[in-house]
Structures are given as C-alpha cells and as structure tokens.
Design a protein around this motif. Structure first.
Motif, PDB file in Angstrom:
ATOM      1  N   SER A 196       0.843  -1.192   0.000  1.00 56.18           N
ATOM      2  CA  SER A 196       0.000   0.000   0.000  1.00 56.18           C
ATOM      3  C   SER A 196       0.884   1.251   0.000  1.00 56.18           C
ATOM      4  CB  SER A 196      -0.906   0.008   1.229  1.00 56.18           C
ATOM      5  OG  SER A 196      -0.144   0.135   2.418  1.00 56.18           O
ATOM      6  N   GLN A 197       0.280   2.370  -0.275  1.00 56.90           N
ATOM      7  CA  GLN A 197       1.037   3.622  -0.271  1.00 56.90           C
ATOM      8  C   GLN A 197       1.609   3.920   1.109  1.00 56.90           C
ATOM      9  OE1 GLN A 197      -1.335   6.803  -1.884  1.00 56.90           O
ATOM     10  NE2 GLN A 197      -1.598   5.823  -3.877  1.00 56.90           N
ATOM     11  N   ALA A 198       0.863   3.577   2.159  1.00 51.78           N
ATOM     12  CA  ALA A 198       1.358   3.804   3.522  1.00 51.78           C
ATOM     13  C   ALA A 198       2.565   2.911   3.813  1.00 51.78           C
ATOM     14  CB  ALA A 198       0.249   3.538   4.537  1.00 51.78           C
ATOM     15  N   GLU A 199       2.522   1.662   3.346  1.00 51.35           N
ATOM     16  CA  GLU A 199       3.647   0.740   3.567  1.00 51.35           C
ATOM     17  C   GLU A 199       4.874   1.199   2.791  1.00 51.35           C
ATOM     18  OE1 GLU A 199       1.386  -3.509   4.384  1.00 51.35           O
ATOM     19  OE2 GLU A 199       1.617  -2.794   2.313  1.00 51.35           O
ATOM     20  N   VAL A 200       4.662   1.658   1.566  1.00 50.35           N
ATOM     21  CA  VAL A 200       5.791   2.161   0.768  1.00 50.35           C
ATOM     22  C   VAL A 200       6.410   3.384   1.438  1.00 50.35           C
ATOM     23  CG1 VAL A 200       6.436   3.204  -1.431  1.00 50.35           C
ATOM     24  CG2 VAL A 200       4.904   1.220  -1.394  1.00 50.35           C
ATOM     25  N   ALA A 201       5.575   4.281   1.946  1.00 49.65           N
ATOM     26  CA  ALA A 201       6.087   5.476   2.617  1.00 49.65           C
ATOM     27  C   ALA A 201       6.857   5.111   3.876  1.00 49.65           C
ATOM     28  CB  ALA A 201       4.928   6.417   2.952  1.00 49.65           C
ATOM     29  N   ILE A 237       8.498   2.261   4.457  1.00 49.16           N
ATOM     30  CA  ILE A 237       9.782   1.680   4.044  1.00 49.16           C
ATOM     31  C   ILE A 237      10.736   2.778   3.601  1.00 49.16           C
ATOM     32  CG2 ILE A 237      10.905   0.181   2.364  1.00 49.16           C
ATOM     33  CD1 ILE A 237       8.319  -1.481   2.318  1.00 49.16           C
ATOM     34  N   GLU A 238      10.225   3.718   2.824  1.00 51.82           N
ATOM     35  CA  GLU A 238      11.067   4.799   2.289  1.00 51.82           C
ATOM     36  C   GLU A 238      11.607   5.696   3.398  1.00 51.82           C
ATOM     37  OE1 GLU A 238      10.894   7.444  -1.791  1.00 51.82           O
ATOM     38  OE2 GLU A 238       9.041   6.890  -0.767  1.00 51.82           O
ATOM     39  N   TRP A 273      18.012   3.444   6.674  1.00 54.80           N
ATOM     40  CA  TRP A 273      18.942   2.688   5.839  1.00 54.80           C
ATOM     41  C   TRP A 273      18.545   2.667   4.364  1.00 54.80           C
ATOM     42  CZ3 TRP A 273      15.502  -1.027   4.430  1.00 54.80           C
ATOM     43  CH2 TRP A 273      14.544  -1.433   5.375  1.00 54.80           C
ATOM     44  N   VAL A 274      17.466   3.338   4.003  1.00 53.09           N
ATOM     45  CA  VAL A 274      17.009   3.368   2.614  1.00 53.09           C
ATOM     46  C   VAL A 274      17.472   4.651   1.945  1.00 53.09           C
ATOM     47  CG1 VAL A 274      15.000   3.427   1.088  1.00 53.09           C
ATOM     48  CG2 VAL A 274      15.005   1.927   3.087  1.00 53.09           C
ATOM     49  N   ARG A 275      18.222   4.523   0.866  1.00 50.94           N
ATOM     50  CA  ARG A 275      18.633   5.685   0.075  1.00 50.94           C
ATOM     51  C   ARG A 275      17.573   6.028  -0.974  1.00 50.94           C
ATOM     52  NH1 ARG A 275      24.868   4.089  -1.486  1.00 50.94           N
ATOM     53  NH2 ARG A 275      25.847   4.528   0.531  1.00 50.94           N
ATOM     54  N   LYS A 276      17.201   5.014  -1.757  1.00 52.69           N
ATOM     55  CA  LYS A 276      16.210   5.214  -2.819  1.00 52.69           C
ATOM     56  C   LYS A 276      15.275   4.023  -2.835  1.00 52.69           C
ATOM     57  CE  LYS A 276      19.365   7.780  -5.888  1.00 52.69           C
ATOM     58  NZ  LYS A 276      20.023   7.762  -7.219  1.00 52.69           N
TER      59      LYS A 276
END
Length: 407
Positions: A78-83, A85-86, A90-93
């Motif tokens: 979902s968009q909330a899960e992607v946000a 994770i982002e 430790w996430v650059r891109k």
C-alpha cells in the motif's frame, strides 16, 4: 649561543627511554589506523563492479507468501507501507516494480527449432538497472501507428537455466548472450478483449534483477489498453520493491523485514553482510589504533611533566637570567616536532609496505585498489592534531612549572 646554553641545561634530565616509548607507541597506533583505512578503501573498490562477489547495496523485497495464496491485493504494498519503508534510515532510494496486467506470450526460433512460452513483463525506474543498453526506450509512431521493436532485459540466471537445464535435457542448442541478442522475439499480448503481436529483442542481461524488464513507457501504454479494468477503477499497487540501501547487511534491515513479514529475493541480504562485517572490523581496528595513539599521547605528557619537575631549579635559574616560559618551551616543541615527524614518516612507510603486500592478492580477484593519498592526508591531519595537543600541553605545563616572580 643562548639557545645552546639553555639546551645544555635542559637536556640532562631528558629520558630517552620515555621518549622512545612514546615514539614506538605512537608509530604503532598511527600505522594501524592508516593501514586499516587504506585496506578498507582498497577492498571497497570492488563494489564499483556490478558483477562483484560482494553484493551491491540493492535489495528486492516482497511480502511473504504463506501456504497457498491466490495473490491479489494482500501481497501488494500500500502507499502507507511504501512510505514507511522509504522513511527508514537505511534506505537511500526506493523503486516500484510495475507489472504487466495482461497476458503475455513469447516465441523465438533457434536454428530451425521454434519454442514459445508464457511470459511476464515488469518495469522499474531506469536508475535501478545494472545495465544501460543503447536505445532503451519505446514510443509508437503517433502518425502511422507503427510499433517499434520492444527492447527486453532478462536475468542472466534465466539464460543459464535455459542453457544448462532446458536445452541440455531437450537437445535444444545452447546460445551465448551475444547470439540470443540477435534473435528476434515474437511477443503476443492480449487482454480487455484485445490482442496484438509485436517484435521484441533481448538487449541486455541483468545480474541484479530476476525478471523480464521492458521500458516503463511500453508497460504504461500496454496496461492502459490491455489491462482488465478493476471493479473500483483503482490502479494496482506494486507487489515488489527495489531498495538502494546505505549499509547492506545491516541487522536493522533484516529485523525490519522480519517484523513486517517481508522477504528479500535471493541471497542479497546475506551476501551484503560481508561488506557490513568488513566495515565493523575496520572500525574496530581503527579504534584500537586510536586508543594506542591516545596512550602514547599521555605517555609523552607524563614524560614532559616529570621532566619539568626535575628541571624546576634550572627553570628558576633561567627565569633569573631573563628567559621567558615561551623561550624554554620552544626546545620541547622542537623535540615533539622531530619525533612526530619521524612517527608520521614511519607510519606512511608501514602503510605503503602493507599495501604493496596485499595489492597482488587483491589484483588476482579483480580488485584494483585505490590511491594512497587519502590515507596519507588523513595521517597528516591526525599527526597535526596530535602535535597541536602536545604543544598546548607543553605550554600549559611549562607556564605552570615556571616560577612566577614575586611582587
């Protein structure tokens, strides 16, 4: 002449053993620091290679499948899960996989023997590809409606499975990457009551992506025409994500995936631990070198303090003769400068010798290494800080020990 007299008075109580102990300890600490920095820089150059035996800092994640599942939105992000994770440190891109929402089949002919199979197509942002083939774009002619050849990037693993699994057991010819790139592929797509065929060509092979990738422009165009409409009219969410991480193998990454029921494709997370372990070991080695250098620094301070105590009466006499604390301290400055200069030179030589010893072994596995100038510059900076600390400590101790004139 005055300098000679002062030096003759002060040098008698100088402990050569204490100064030698400081020099040896400082040399050992600085040599460890510079050698560890240079070794880390040499080894990490391997990450510049896309086919490196040490994993690049990319992860492909999906939701874990439990038992038997018919797919659907339960395995989409979902968009909330992607946000969420982002937003992880430790996430650059983050890149989303866009899947073909229609039926795809492909056929090709090799030396008179044809074969066809159902296929799946995906697209990701171009910045996440490990290959950059020429002509990686797709756009139909807006006037004539002519459809250009569809460029396709496939996983190297798929070609290996074909050559040494399918082809070897069925008597089909085995092909190289260059050969299969020259064979046209017939791509048939259907869905939403429509059907169409077009020509495709394998233009590259990816070591990072286990998929058949096509340009995002084509997938957007095809989904718009051939994808069956959803009941609520919304677009499907991605079921796979590709992440560029800043610390491959970081335990925080694996903990996050476990807590949220995600899993990474292949052994990227496991192989990434090699680079993370290397960074930890390098940090520990550098810390040991820094501790040794700090101990050497305090050895020198103790040596100077004891020396000033022994020379207290001489300092009183020098004051009576008109010498200032600064004129006396300059002789100790000179001692420190000479010793630290020799220590720096010795540490650089030690680092260069070590680099020469491991350079041949690293070259055998394709690691070119890096220039030693960064490590040398760091050595100069460290020694400048140590020397500045020595001088400040000497000045303070000399002023404290130098007798003040009575008023």
């Amino acid at each position: 002449m005055k300098r000679s007299i002062v030096w003759q008075l002060l040098r008698r109580n100088i402990s050569v053993g204490q100064l030698a102990g400081y020099a040896v300890a400082n040399l050992l600490g600085l040599a460890i620091v510079l050698t560890a920095i240079q070794f880390y820089r040499d080894v990490t150059t391997v990450w510049e290679s896309e086919d490196s035996f040490i994993s690049r800092d990319y992860l492909i994640i999906s939701k874990r499948v439990e038992g038997i599942s018919l797919g659907g939105s339960d395995h989409e992000f979902s968009q909330a899960e992607v946000a969420d994770i982002e937003s992880q440190p430790w996430v650059r891109k983050l890149g989303r996989f866009t899947a073909a929402e229609f039926n795809v089949s492909a056929g090709l002919e090799i030396w008179g023997r044809g074969m066809s199979t159902a296929l799946f197509l995906e697209a990701i942002p171009d910045e996440f590809f490990d290959v950059k083939p020429a002509g990686w774009s797709w756009e139909p002619d807006s006037v004539s409606g002519h459809l250009p050849v569809l460029p396709i990037i496939m996983s190297k693993d798929y070609l290996t499975l074909y050559n040494f699994g399918f082809a070897a057991s069925r008597g089909y010819p085995q092909v190289s990457e260059a050969t299969i790139g020259m064979i046209p592929v017939r791509v048939s797509i259907s869905g939403n009551g429509r059907q169409m065929s077009l020509m495709g060509r394998i233009v590259g092979f990816s070591s990072r992506l286990n998929t058949f990738a096509v340009p995002a422009e084509f997938l957007s165009w095809a989904n718009e025409r051939f994808a069956d409409p959803t009941p609520d009219g919304t677009l499907s969410q991605p079921s796979r994500l590709i992440l560029e991480v800043n610390k491959p193998g970081d335990p925080a990454i694996q903990a996050y995936l476990e807590d949220h029921g995600y899993e990474s494709a292949g052994d990227k997370a496991d192989s990434g631990r090699a680079s993370y372990f290397l960074s930890i070991v390098t940090g520990v080695v550098i810390a040991v070198g820094v501790v040794i250098s700090l101990l050497a620094f305090f050895i020198l301070l103790l040596s100077i303090y004891l020396l000033l105590q022994k020379n207290r009466e001489k300092l009183r006499s020098l004051m009576m003769l008109g010498y200032t604390p600064g004129s006396v301290a300059r002789h100790y400055y000179a001692i420190v400068a000479v010793i630290n200069g020799c220590v720096l030179a010795g540490a650089i030589v030690f680092m260069l010798v070590g680099r020469h010893l491991w350079h041949a072994q690293l070259a055998e596995i394709g690691v070119k290494g890096s220039a030693p100038w960064v490590a040398i510059l760091i050595g100069f900076c460290i020694m400048a800080l140590i020397t500045a600390g020595n001088i400040l400590a000497i000045r303070r101790n000399v002023r404290r020990t130098f007798p003040h004139p009575r008023r």
